[in-house]
Motif scaffolding. Structure first.
Motif, PDB file in Angstrom:
ATOM      1  N   ALA A 259      32.779  27.962  41.753  1.00  0.00           N
ATOM      2  CA  ALA A 259      32.062  28.593  42.953  1.00  0.00           C
ATOM      3  C   ALA A 259      33.126  29.190  43.776  1.00  0.00           C
ATOM      4  N   CYS A 260      34.409  29.160  43.701  1.00  0.00           N
ATOM      5  CA  CYS A 260      35.355  29.448  44.880  1.00  0.00           C
ATOM      6  C   CYS A 260      35.910  30.698  44.252  1.00  0.00           C
ATOM      7  N   ARG A 261      36.075  30.721  42.953  1.00  0.00           N
ATOM      8  CA  ARG A 261      36.719  32.315  42.603  1.00  0.00           C
ATOM      9  C   ARG A 261      38.083  32.115  42.689  1.00  0.00           C
TER      10      ARG A 261
ATOM     11  N   TYR B 110      41.504  32.467  39.634  1.00  0.00           N
ATOM     12  CA  TYR B 110      41.400  33.688  38.386  1.00  0.00           C
ATOM     13  C   TYR B 110      42.788  33.857  38.026  1.00  0.00           C
TER      14      TYR B 110
ATOM     15  N   LYS C  23      37.311  41.616  32.593  1.00  0.00           N
ATOM     16  CA  LYS C  23      37.326  41.344  34.181  1.00  0.00           C
ATOM     17  C   LYS C  23      38.336  40.102  34.067  1.00  0.00           C
TER      18      LYS C  23
ATOM     19  N   ALA D  94      41.897  38.627  48.040  1.00  0.00           N
ATOM     20  CA  ALA D  94      40.576  39.222  48.575  1.00  0.00           C
ATOM     21  C   ALA D  94      39.618  37.843  48.860  1.00  0.00           C
TER      22      ALA D  94
ATOM     23  N   PHE E 248      37.677  36.900  51.948  1.00  0.00           N
ATOM     24  CA  PHE E 248      35.958  36.538  52.148  1.00  0.00           C
ATOM     25  C   PHE E 248      36.015  35.005  52.829  1.00  0.00           C
TER      26      PHE E 248
ATOM     27  N   LEU F 159      36.562  35.122  56.555  1.00  0.00           N
ATOM     28  CA  LEU F 159      35.580  36.010  57.137  1.00  0.00           C
ATOM     29  C   LEU F 159      35.034  35.069  58.555  1.00  0.00           C
TER      30      LEU F 159
ATOM     31  N   GLY G  45      22.748  31.445  50.771  1.00  0.00           N
ATOM     32  CA  GLY G  45      23.683  32.196  51.186  1.00  0.00           C
ATOM     33  C   GLY G  45      24.772  32.122  52.162  1.00  0.00           C
ATOM     34  N   ASN G  46      25.048  32.756  53.374  1.00  0.00           N
ATOM     35  CA  ASN G  46      26.260  32.514  53.974  1.00  0.00           C
ATOM     36  C   ASN G  46      25.801  31.781  55.136  1.00  0.00           C
TER      37      ASN G  46
ATOM     38  N   THR H  46      32.045  32.734  46.382  1.00  0.00           N
ATOM     39  CA  THR H  46      32.615  33.496  47.727  1.00  0.00           C
ATOM     40  C   THR H  46      32.275  35.176  47.703  1.00  0.00           C
ATOM     41  N   PRO H  47      32.775  35.783  46.805  1.00  0.00           N
ATOM     42  CA  PRO H  47      32.793  37.287  46.913  1.00  0.00           C
ATOM     43  C   PRO H  47      31.167  37.677  47.339  1.00  0.00           C
TER      44      PRO H  47
ATOM     45  N   ARG I 199      28.647  35.819  48.417  1.00  0.00           N
ATOM     46  CA  ARG I 199      28.094  35.235  49.725  1.00  0.00           C
ATOM     47  C   ARG I 199      28.560  35.943  50.891  1.00  0.00           C
ATOM     48  N   GLU I 200      29.970  36.016  50.871  1.00  0.00           N
ATOM     49  CA  GLU I 200      30.666  36.429  52.128  1.00  0.00           C
ATOM     50  C   GLU I 200      30.409  38.019  52.153  1.00  0.00           C
ATOM     51  N   GLY I 201      30.874  38.281  50.869  1.00  0.00           N
ATOM     52  CA  GLY I 201      30.806  40.080  50.956  1.00  0.00           C
ATOM     53  C   GLY I 201      29.651  40.590  51.099  1.00  0.00           C
TER      54      GLY I 201
ATOM     55  N   ILE J  23      35.562  46.242  49.731  1.00  0.00           N
ATOM     56  CA  ILE J  23      34.741  45.048  49.461  1.00  0.00           C
ATOM     57  C   ILE J  23      33.947  45.168  48.241  1.00  0.00           C
TER      58      ILE J  23
ATOM     59  N   ASN K 132      35.867  44.579  45.231  1.00  0.00           N
ATOM     60  CA  ASN K 132      36.311  43.010  45.244  1.00  0.00           C
ATOM     61  C   ASN K 132      34.977  42.172  44.837  1.00  0.00           C
ATOM     62  N   ILE K 133      33.811  42.539  44.810  1.00  0.00           N
ATOM     63  CA  ILE K 133      32.823  41.974  44.452  1.00  0.00           C
ATOM     64  C   ILE K 133      32.284  42.021  42.961  1.00  0.00           C
TER      65      ILE K 133
ATOM     66  N   GLY L  99      32.132  42.297  39.174  1.00  0.00           N
ATOM     67  CA  GLY L  99      32.493  41.643  38.102  1.00  0.00           C
ATOM     68  C   GLY L  99      33.382  40.318  38.505  1.00  0.00           C
ATOM     69  N   ARG L 100      33.351  39.948  39.805  1.00  0.00           N
ATOM     70  CA  ARG L 100      33.983  38.686  40.124  1.00  0.00           C
ATOM     71  C   ARG L 100      33.145  37.716  40.574  1.00  0.00           C
ATOM     72  N   THR L 101      31.915  37.775  40.210  1.00  0.00           N
ATOM     73  CA  THR L 101      30.771  36.630  40.592  1.00  0.00           C
ATOM     74  C   THR L 101      30.334  35.880  39.375  1.00  0.00           C
TER      75      THR L 101
ATOM     76  N   ASP M  29      26.932  42.250  41.349  1.00  0.00           N
ATOM     77  CA  ASP M  29      26.940  43.503  41.007  1.00  0.00           C
ATOM     78  C   ASP M  29      25.619  44.233  41.140  1.00  0.00           C
TER      79      ASP M  29
END
Lengths: 156, 845, 427
Positions: free
Chosen positions: B51-53, B56, B64, B92, B96, B99, B186-187, C346-347, C349-351, C378, C381-382, C384-386, C392
């Motif tokens: 979930a937190c990504r 990486y 990717k 990044a 996020f 934010l 969502g957020n 995170t990307p 949701r916040e992005g 931004i 950063n989103i 391909g990273r989810t 996407d």
């Protein structure tokens, strides 16, 4: 010849130098009646600032104690009636303190400042542990009229 | 390149080759060689969610960035954990997260140990491009901040939450509780309880510890101190016998909190609320700090010298006049091993008496040493070994109450490995929620039920061939399943089903608890269970755990703080001390009986509170009142200290260092955190002072005594259990007269014995005794939660408020015993196997 | 060209009744598959027909079915994904409301092919009409013995459950759908493990779109060659396109794959409304990049649209005329994606939240210089990273709009108002 040089010329020259200063303004400051003005960034005794409405700014985050190179600050946190964080106990041991000003730089709330006071000598070690109440800045200044009324009331 | 061994995988991480077992993720593989990949939502004991990504990594041949917590290590992978792309990805993600994260660090309790602070400092940028106002989860429009109390101990600030979901995941996966969940999406997702609910399960403190930021915080730590000012001390929980490892955080002479010190053999990093908040008794108000001597009607302050002199004088008088058999000793099994050893040595070498015991909450103990019960309890039990079983059988134990962390292990093997749980209890419990069958038997009929099970196993031809099962029918009574069903009130087909499951199981863990071990028919029950164990082959393929209750009960057993000991233990003591008293010693209840008959004149109680805990209030009161001289050493004023002639202040566990032996038999050491409060002393020092005043000191220093203690604690007695079916006859008492409801006295979920009511946080969860009833019984009495009910038995009555249980559904009354304001042991009778009571509603005037 | 396969009887109001459906040749494919074909044959037939998933991804359906392990002792499940929430797509509701038995038959055959005895249809909660129609149709199918125990006397049991969703676009994503069906929050799961190996309740599961499953009976009845004879080589068969936006005759049209886009918009759709000129077309539901007027001849099939820089997706064709402000369109879309993001990773949701704030600020005329570079970074950063493709999907139209219509965005920032004086814009 020597006599003329040493007595006739040198002596009056010396007397003249002394007499000249009789009429000049002395550079001595008559402390404690006249005090020198400190530089604006002078680091003297600490004081804890308040907001305009009177709330203490200090939230007892511990950064000043962490940054103090002499480990001079001790604090205990507590909760106000509003649920906010504040310092129940806040003490600075001014004998350990080296007046470096790191605490002022570290504070995120702009709560602690080093003021201009340097006259706080005393005759026993214990009184140098200054508590929060002693360091808290005064309330906003009252109008002079009110101050007189208050002082008169106190007498009676 | 794949290695020849099919179960291992070789991959390259940051240029280093590493070989790991198949199925391990890249994150764990990197950890194993010391490369720490930053994470927020990963936890070693939870399933990864990605979930937190933050974790990486760059893996060659993958287009990717991959999340290493969820990617399985494949042979030949080449992984880079620190390339430029990875660094940019991490920055990044941190940007996020930050934010909408508030600038709370000065006031946030997590500052100094916050994952977000640490990782931002290590991997983030120091300026963000976000120039909008941060979103705020407004709780109250008038206040300036949004802290919300979710339960007695947990405060939530949703603005700080980074939505790693560790709290809701651990709550659901590990603890099986559903009181905390995520709402909205969502957020604007919020972590909250259901409307009107509170987070007050016994594991709720772990949620605060697992939160990586300051979104969930503890009330007892709130605003008190910064974590970098504290020092850590290794400790062990002093309450139940699980023996979870703790870390106490202290500064100067105050303890600020307790957290878990992960021990994968026992607790896996989870602790229950008792251990987490129970440290508060050390610094609580009301601690005894000076000795008290009763002069006239009042107890007055005195000095240690006065008190010891008085004790020595009186003991000497009694011993000289009537012999050492007139002095008895009761020790609290939650004391450290050194104190228990000194206690036993004081009585046996100086006072020449064998009257020592710790089993203060047992009715009418059997008197033979080396009986079957002792044989079984001296075998080793392993908490981690529960994971090897495919059937877990729990008999007579409310496991979540008595051993919360063992319960978690049982939950783990049931939910994650597909094992089957069967519980046999006189009333339904929460731990039975995940059971395949939760069997409720009529109170007082458990050995009939177990005999029925044995008979059914033999009938289904599933008996193990290590034992001769042919004579079963003649040895046990009842000897038919139908008869067992009739006596115990359980349907016959359920008995048959359970017997089948037990017979076909490959590895069984059998656990029993307090509801059996304190019973007066313990011998019969033990024999019945032993028959069952032999028939199922548990001695070879399984483990039997008659779990001890207190933190050092097993230590007390091993050190021989009991009147009648096995011959080998007596021989050991003779070697250590040069002698051993000959007279037969008396157990705890016999001591009180003798006190009532005026055969025992003096009693030395160290740490326990028999007036509150002994299951017959009237009996113990009469006994203690008849004593000539009572010495009590305890931390606080209790009902027992109020009756004492001399009260000595005892140091708590945090004020000394020592050892505990947990229910597995593992010896665990804990360190001293703070100095003894006031003039209190550890138990061993008190015993030493008394011994010195009487004759000679017991030891020069505790360190010198330690080898003797360890010698006894590490003694392994593995008696061979005879593989022969034993005789078990059942006798069932019937409820008579107007008292028909069976009564069970248990510890409240958040409390333990008599000490925890002094802890502020645990009292916030529950601060008074109550009566737990099934919904149907409550309806019969027209009672709701909080209604006062008069509970009466033949010998006493108590008035208690009602709590309507979510699990109990039969007609029983369950009361809690930890509160000195309402001693429920007045209702119990020691000669009765099951106590029966009558319930009436208290009418409002 | 327009070719009616799924829409053959769509205008007949009696088609919802099982008797009419059987009269039109319904349930013969189900009988044929059960009685004459083995499950492996069914999968082969569907593979040969080249049927691709019609929900948006375009993954070959037969290949997906063949991923289910044959020897697993766990039960299999088939799930029909009727959570149609992609903006611009409205084809599945028509199939469910007017030809529910076609969907049921397709689900039955697919269940037989993978060996499932329990199948689900997950319908979006807001679709009151389709839910009622499907429930009624399932009841009728049970009554006539097409579902339930021992169908057609072959000994095969099949149960079908109609499940309503709670109203979330994210539950159209297959792993979030599985979570929602299990009773948990509708958040995506990480893959691996894939649903075909560990899906619903950790058992092998296949999730297919409504239209994909509705095509299966026709393939079984008429054979794979008949299906490949329509469409192109790599995109066989027909697809329903939902035409909407600024055209004179919006609606659902079933076309052979490979039909040019101009035919759909001009011939079937009646051309652009009010006689204006075309500005841009979104070919496959709101998650796909824009196509410009000079690409109007692109053939509507998976490969050609991909070569043109976009995706065929779910076939929701949205037409925009020259008086549309692209910034306003993107602002509507990013609001949708931010509202529907599940909040797990995170990307996304916040992005999406940050993007919505930036884009609406630009659209209102309060954009600052440097905002476009921020939006691009931004999006990078989103993408391909989810965990799931929603991130996407949110980002691709924005990137496409910035690439193709950058001058409009710059005009918004520099001049604080719309380049195109649209009646909907705020500036």
């Amino acid at each position: 010849m020597n006599f003329i040089r040493t007595v006739i010329i040198a002596l009056p020259k010396g007397f003249y130098t002394t007499l000249k200063h009789l009429f000049k303004k002395p550079v001595t400051r008559k402390y404690p009646y006249e005090r020198r003005e400190m530089a604006p960034r002078y680091r003297g005794k600490h004081y804890l600032e308040r907001y305009d409405d009177g709330t203490e700014r200090c939230v007892c985050c511990g950064l000043c104690a962490a940054s103090c190179p002499a480990d001079a600050i001790y604090m205990e946190g507590g909760e106000t009636d509003n649920g906010e964080r504040f310092a129940k106990v806040y003490e600075i041991n001014l004998l350990r303190c080296i007046f470096c000003g790191f605490c002022e730089e570290a504070c995120p709330e702009e709560a602690i400042f080093l003021g201009h006071e340097y006259e706080f000598s005393d005759d026993n070690r214990d009184s140098f542990i200054y508590t929060k109440e002693q360091m808290l800045a005064n309330r906003p200044k009252e109008k002079p009229f009110k101050r007189i009324i208050r002082k008169v009331r106190r007498i009676f | 390149m794949s290695s020849a061994d099919d179960n291992k995988v070789t991959l390259t991480i940051d240029g280093r080759e590493v070989t790991v077992p198949r199925g391990m993720t890249v994150l764990e593989a990197a950890k194993s060689i010391g490369i720490e990949i930053p994470t927020f939502c990963w936890h070693p004991k939870l399933k990864p969610v990605g979930a937190c990504r933050m974790c990486y990594v760059e893996i060659e041949k993958m287009p990717k960035l991959a999340v290493s917590c969820a990617t399985e290590a494949m042979p030949g992978m080449v992984v880079h954990t620190d390339s430029d792309l990875v660094k940019q990805g991490r920055r990044a993600v941190l940007e996020f997260i930050l934010l909408n994260h508030p600038l709370d660090c000065p006031t946030c309790d997590k500052g100094g140990e916050c994952d977000l602070q640490d990782l931002t400092f290590a991997h983030g940028i120091d300026d963000s491009q976000f120039d909008f106002n941060k979103y705020r989860f407004i709780r109250d429009k008038k206040s300036t901040f949004d802290d919300y109390r979710l339960g007695p101990e947990i405060i939530r600030n949703q603005n700080r939450c980074i939505l790693c979901y560790k709290c809701v995941r651990s709550n659901k996966e590990v603890f099986g509780e559903y009181d905390l969940g995520a709402f909205q999406r969502g957020n604007i997702t919020e972590i909250d309880t259901g409307p009107g609910q509170q987070v007050d399960s016994i594991y709720s403190g772990n949620l605060v510890e697992i939160c990586p930021v300051g979104a969930l915080t503890n009330t007892d730590w709130r605003y008190n101190i910064r974590v970098w000012k504290t020092q850590k001390v290794n400790s062990i929980c002093q309450y139940c016998a699980d023996g979870c490892n703790l870390t106490l955080w202290k500064d100067r002479q105050k303890i600020y909190r307790a957290t878990s010190r992960r021990n994968d053999a026992i607790d896996e990093g989870w602790i229950c609320n008792r251990g987490r908040y129970g440290y508060q008794i050390a610094n609580a108000e009301g601690r005894l700090t000076v000795p008290l001597i009763k002069r006239g009607e009042r107890q007055e302050n005195a000095t240690w010298d006065e008190a010891i002199e008085l004790i020595a004088r009186r003991f000497k008088e009694i011993k000289d006049k009537k012999g050492g058999v007139c002095i008895g000793g009761l020790a609290y099994p939650g004391l450290d091993s050194a104190s228990l050893y000194a206690f036993s040595k004081l009585f046996r070498t100086i006072l020449n008496s064998n009257n020592v015991d710790f089993r203060i909450d047992y009715k009418m103990l059997p008197e033979e040493p080396g009986d079957l019960y002792t044989q079984i309890t001296s075998r080793k039990f392993s908490i981690a070994g529960i994971e090897n079983s495919d059937v877990v059988l729990v008999i007579g134990s409310n496991l979540i109450n008595e051993h919360p962390i063992t319960n978690l292990r049982v939950r783990k093997v049931v939910t994650q490995k597909g094992a089957k749980l069967y519980t046999l209890n006189p009333f339904a419990t929460k731990s039975g929620d995940i059971s395949t069958d939760e069997i409720i038997y009529r109170a007082g009929t458990v050995e009939a039920l177990i005999n029925g099970l044995c008979v059914s196993i033999v009938e289904q031809k599933l008996a193990s061939d290590t034992v001769d099962a042919s004579k079963l029918a003649t040895r046990v009574e009842p000897n038919t399943v139908a008869q067992a069903a009739k006596i115990s009130g359980v349907e016959a087909d359920r008995i048959v089903g359970l017997a089948q499951a037990l017979g076909e199981a490959k590895h069984i863990t059998l656990i029993t608890g307090e509801l059996l071990s304190t019973s007066i028919t313990r011998d019969a029950i033990t024999a019945a269970i032993m028959n069952l164990a032999l028939l199922c082959g548990m001695a070879e393929n399984g483990q039997i755990g008659f779990l001890s209750k207190y933190a050092n009960s097993k230590g007390a057993e091993k050190l021989g703080v009991m009147p009648l000991l096995s011959d080998s233990l007596i021989a050991e003591m003779k070697t250590l001390w040069g002698g051993y008293p000959e007279q037969k010693g008396l157990g705890a209840d016999r001591m009180i009986l003798s006190a009532k008959k005026e055969e025992i004149d003096a009693l030395f109680v160290m740490g326990s509170d028999p007036m509150l805990c002994y299951p017959d209030g009237q009996f113990v009161r009469e006994g203690i009142e008849k004593l000539d001289f009572l010495v009590v050493a305890d931390l606080f004023e209790t009902r027992t200290t109020q009756m004492a002639d001399v009260v000595l202040p005892l140091s708590s566990i945090a004020e000394m260092s020592g050892d505990f032996v947990n229910l597995e038999g593992t010896v665990q050491h804990f360190d001293q955190a703070i100095k003894p409060l006031g003039q209190s002393m550890p138990g061993y020092d008190i015993c030493n002072k008394i011994a010195s005043a009487l004759k000679e000191p017991l030891f020069e220093s505790v360190a010198r005594m330690q080898p003797d203690i360890m010698r006894l604690l590490l003694r392994e007695e593995n008696p061979e259990i005879q593989r022969e079916l034993r005789e078990v006859k059942t006798s069932v008492e019937q409820a008579s007269g107007e008292y028909t409801v069976p009564l069970f006295v248990v510890d409240q979920a958040h409390h333990f014995a008599h000490l925890t009511e002094r802890s502020k946080s645990l009292s916030a969860f529950c601060s008074e005794a109550h009566l737990e009833l099934s919904p149907s019984m409550a309806e019969k009495l027209h009672a709701e939660t909080g209604t006062l009910i008069r509970v009466e038995s033949e010998v006493g009555k108590v008035i208690l408020p009602v709590i309507i249980s979510e699990h109990i559904d039969n007609d029983v009354a369950v009361v809690t015993r930890n509160f000195s304001a309402n001693p429920v042991n007045d209702l119990q009778m020691r000669k009765q196997r099951v106590d029966y009571v009558r319930l009436t509603r208290v009418e409002e005037k | 060209m327009e070719k009616k396969v799924l829409f053959t009887y769509i205008d007949d109001p009696a088609q919802v009744k099982v008797e009419t459906y059987v009269g039109h040749g319904g349930y013969t494919a189900w009988q044929k598959a059960l009685k004459q074909m083995k499950p492996a044959d069914v999968i082969d037939e569907v593979k040969k027909s080249g049927l691709r998933g019609r929900g948006g991804a375009g993954f070959p359906a037969g290949l997906k079915w063949s991923f289910v392990p044959k020897d697993s002792p766990k039960p299999r499940y088939l799930i029909c994904n009727a959570d149609e929430s992609e903006p611009g797509t409205c084809k599945d509701r028509v199939l469910m409301e007017h030809d529910p038995h076609g969907v049921i038959e397709g689900m039955a055959i697919a269940s037989y092919a993978i060996g499932s005895h329990l199948c689900f249809i997950y319908i979006r909660g807001e679709f009151g009409g389709p839910i009622r129609c499907m429930e009624q149709a399932v009841k009728e199918a049970y009554a006539k013995g097409y579902l339930g125990k021992n169908v057609f006397g072959t000994g095969y049991d099949l149960d079908m459950i109609v499940h309503t969703g709670g109203g979330a676009y994210i539950c159209g994503e297959e792993t979030a759908l599985l979570n929602s069906l299990e009773g948990e929050r509708g958040m995506s799961r990480i893959r691996p493990p894939f649903p075909a190996i560990e899906g619903l309740y950790a058992c092998p599961t296949v999730v297919n779109n409504v239209e994909t499953l509705a095509s299966v009976p026709h393939i079984i009845n008429n054979g794979a060659e008949w299906y490949t004879s329509m469409g192109t080589e790599k995109s066989a068969g027909t697809k329903i396109f939902s035409l909407s936006g600024h055209v004179n005759k919006p609606g659902n049209y079933e076309l052979e794959l490979g039909t040019p886009l101009s035919y759909l918009i001009n011939d079937l759709g009646g051309g652009i409304k009010d006689g204006l000129k075309l500005k841009a077309v979104i070919p496959g539901g709101s998650s796909t990049p824009f196509l410009l007027p000079d690409q109007l001849d692109t053939k509507l099939d998976y490969e050609s649209i991909a070569a043109a820089g976009s995706m065929l997706g779910s076939g929701g064709v949205i037409v925009l005329h020259e008086k549309t402000c692209i910034v306003w369109v993107i602002e509507r879309l990013i609001h949708f994606y931010r509202h529907e993001s599940c909040g797990k990773c995170t990307p996304c949701r916040e992005g999406t939240g940050w993007l919505e704030q930036l884009i609406s600020r630009i659209e209102r005329g309060e954009g600052k210089p440097g905002d476009l570079e921020k939006i691009e970074s931004i999006c990078d950063n989103i993408l391909g990273r989810t965990v799931c493709p929603l991130g996407d999907a949110a980002v691709m139209p924005i990137q496409s709009a910035l690439k193709l219509f950058r001058d409009e965005w710059q005009y918004h920032i520099d001049n604080k108002r719309c380049l195109v004086k649209s009646e909907f814009a705020f500036a």
